[in-house]
Design a protein around this motif. Structure first.
Motif, PDB file in Angstrom:
ATOM      1  N   TYR A   2       3.334  -1.939  -5.268  1.00  0.00           N
ATOM      2  CA  TYR A   2       2.590  -2.786  -4.681  1.00  0.00           C
ATOM      3  C   TYR A   2       3.072  -3.572  -3.574  1.00  0.00           C
ATOM      4  O   TYR A   2       2.611  -3.871  -2.447  1.00  0.00           O
ATOM      5  CB  TYR A   2       2.171  -3.776  -5.986  1.00  0.00           C
ATOM      6  CG  TYR A   2       1.240  -5.196  -5.393  1.00  0.00           C
ATOM      7  CD1 TYR A   2      -0.127  -5.269  -5.145  1.00  0.00           C
ATOM      8  CD2 TYR A   2       2.065  -6.091  -4.751  1.00  0.00           C
ATOM      9  CE1 TYR A   2      -0.750  -6.284  -4.836  1.00  0.00           C
ATOM     10  CE2 TYR A   2       1.186  -7.229  -4.679  1.00  0.00           C
ATOM     11  CZ  TYR A   2      -0.126  -7.249  -4.485  1.00  0.00           C
ATOM     12  OH  TYR A   2      -0.663  -8.386  -3.805  1.00  0.00           O
ATOM     13  N   GLU A   3       4.531  -3.774  -4.102  1.00  0.00           N
ATOM     14  CA  GLU A   3       5.407  -4.643  -2.787  1.00  0.00           C
ATOM     15  C   GLU A   3       5.615  -3.669  -1.655  1.00  0.00           C
ATOM     16  O   GLU A   3       5.592  -4.010  -0.521  1.00  0.00           O
ATOM     17  CB  GLU A   3       6.755  -5.077  -3.657  1.00  0.00           C
ATOM     18  CG  GLU A   3       6.222  -6.179  -4.387  1.00  0.00           C
ATOM     19  CD  GLU A   3       7.743  -6.782  -5.282  1.00  0.00           C
ATOM     20  OE1 GLU A   3       7.660  -7.917  -5.392  1.00  0.00           O
ATOM     21  OE2 GLU A   3       8.705  -6.045  -5.573  1.00  0.00           O
ATOM     22  N   THR A   4       5.667  -2.392  -1.850  1.00  0.00           N
ATOM     23  CA  THR A   4       5.928  -1.571  -0.863  1.00  0.00           C
ATOM     24  C   THR A   4       4.546  -1.439   0.052  1.00  0.00           C
ATOM     25  O   THR A   4       4.797  -1.443   1.343  1.00  0.00           O
ATOM     26  CB  THR A   4       6.173  -0.164  -1.249  1.00  0.00           C
ATOM     27  OG1 THR A   4       7.438  -0.131  -2.045  1.00  0.00           O
ATOM     28  CG2 THR A   4       6.568   0.831  -0.014  1.00  0.00           C
ATOM     29  N   GLU A   5       3.598  -1.387  -0.511  1.00  0.00           N
ATOM     30  CA  GLU A   5       2.023  -1.114   0.175  1.00  0.00           C
ATOM     31  C   GLU A   5       1.480  -2.437   0.718  1.00  0.00           C
ATOM     32  O   GLU A   5       0.708  -2.458   1.413  1.00  0.00           O
ATOM     33  CB  GLU A   5       1.212  -0.402  -0.797  1.00  0.00           C
ATOM     34  CG  GLU A   5       1.769   1.013  -0.905  1.00  0.00           C
ATOM     35  CD  GLU A   5       0.923   1.782  -1.773  1.00  0.00           C
ATOM     36  OE1 GLU A   5      -0.324   1.331  -2.049  1.00  0.00           O
ATOM     37  OE2 GLU A   5       1.055   2.867  -2.491  1.00  0.00           O
ATOM     38  N   ILE A   6       1.901  -3.411  -0.186  1.00  0.00           N
ATOM     39  CA  ILE A   6       0.796  -4.808   0.275  1.00  0.00           C
ATOM     40  C   ILE A   6       1.921  -5.859   0.674  1.00  0.00           C
ATOM     41  O   ILE A   6       1.675  -6.306   1.834  1.00  0.00           O
ATOM     42  CB  ILE A   6       0.094  -5.206  -1.043  1.00  0.00           C
ATOM     43  CG1 ILE A   6      -0.858  -3.867  -1.390  1.00  0.00           C
ATOM     44  CG2 ILE A   6      -0.771  -6.374  -0.777  1.00  0.00           C
ATOM     45  CD1 ILE A   6      -1.621  -4.000  -2.348  1.00  0.00           C
ATOM     46  N   ARG A   7       2.474  -6.546  -0.267  1.00  0.00           N
ATOM     47  CA  ARG A   7       3.406  -7.397   0.127  1.00  0.00           C
ATOM     48  C   ARG A   7       4.516  -7.715  -1.042  1.00  0.00           C
ATOM     49  O   ARG A   7       4.166  -7.511  -2.220  1.00  0.00           O
ATOM     50  CB  ARG A   7       2.857  -8.901   0.397  1.00  0.00           C
ATOM     51  CG  ARG A   7       1.929  -9.290  -0.804  1.00  0.00           C
ATOM     52  CD  ARG A   7       1.254 -10.728  -0.419  1.00  0.00           C
ATOM     53  NE  ARG A   7       0.381 -10.956  -1.394  1.00  0.00           N
ATOM     54  CZ  ARG A   7       0.809 -11.820  -2.489  1.00  0.00           C
ATOM     55  NH1 ARG A   7       2.067 -12.223  -2.525  1.00  0.00           N
ATOM     56  NH2 ARG A   7       0.032 -12.216  -3.284  1.00  0.00           N
TER      57      ARG A   7
END
Length: 83
Positions: free
Chosen positions: A71-76
């Motif tokens: 999630y943190e890699t793809e979104i924020r």
């Protein structure tokens, strides 16, 4: 891990929102309680208890860590709450 909607694959899943969590353990199992905390209420309303074997909790922990990383890699980056 597949992030697709389980209902698309024919499974019926009941969704519940949770912003309050309580956890405990015994020698043989982990207890994960989920509920809702409201500003207008003295105590949170617990609605779901999941009871898991220690090995299952460890697997869940690894799956959550992987999902958060994705999630943190793809979104924020997710900011942690202080309370």
């Amino acid at each position: 891990m597949d992030n697709s909607d389980p209902e698309r694959s024919g499974l019926r899943v009941e969704g519940r929102s949770a912003n309050h969590f309580e956890m405990a353990y015994t020698k043989f199992e982990f207890l994960l309680d989920f509920g809702q905390a409201y500003d207008t209420s003295e105590r949170p309303l617990l609605h779901t208890r999941i009871i898991m074997a220690p090995s299952s909790v460890k697997t869940l922990s690894k799956m959550l860590a992987h999902l958060i990383e994705q999630y943190e890699t793809e979104i924020r980056v997710i900011e942690e709450r202080t309370s």
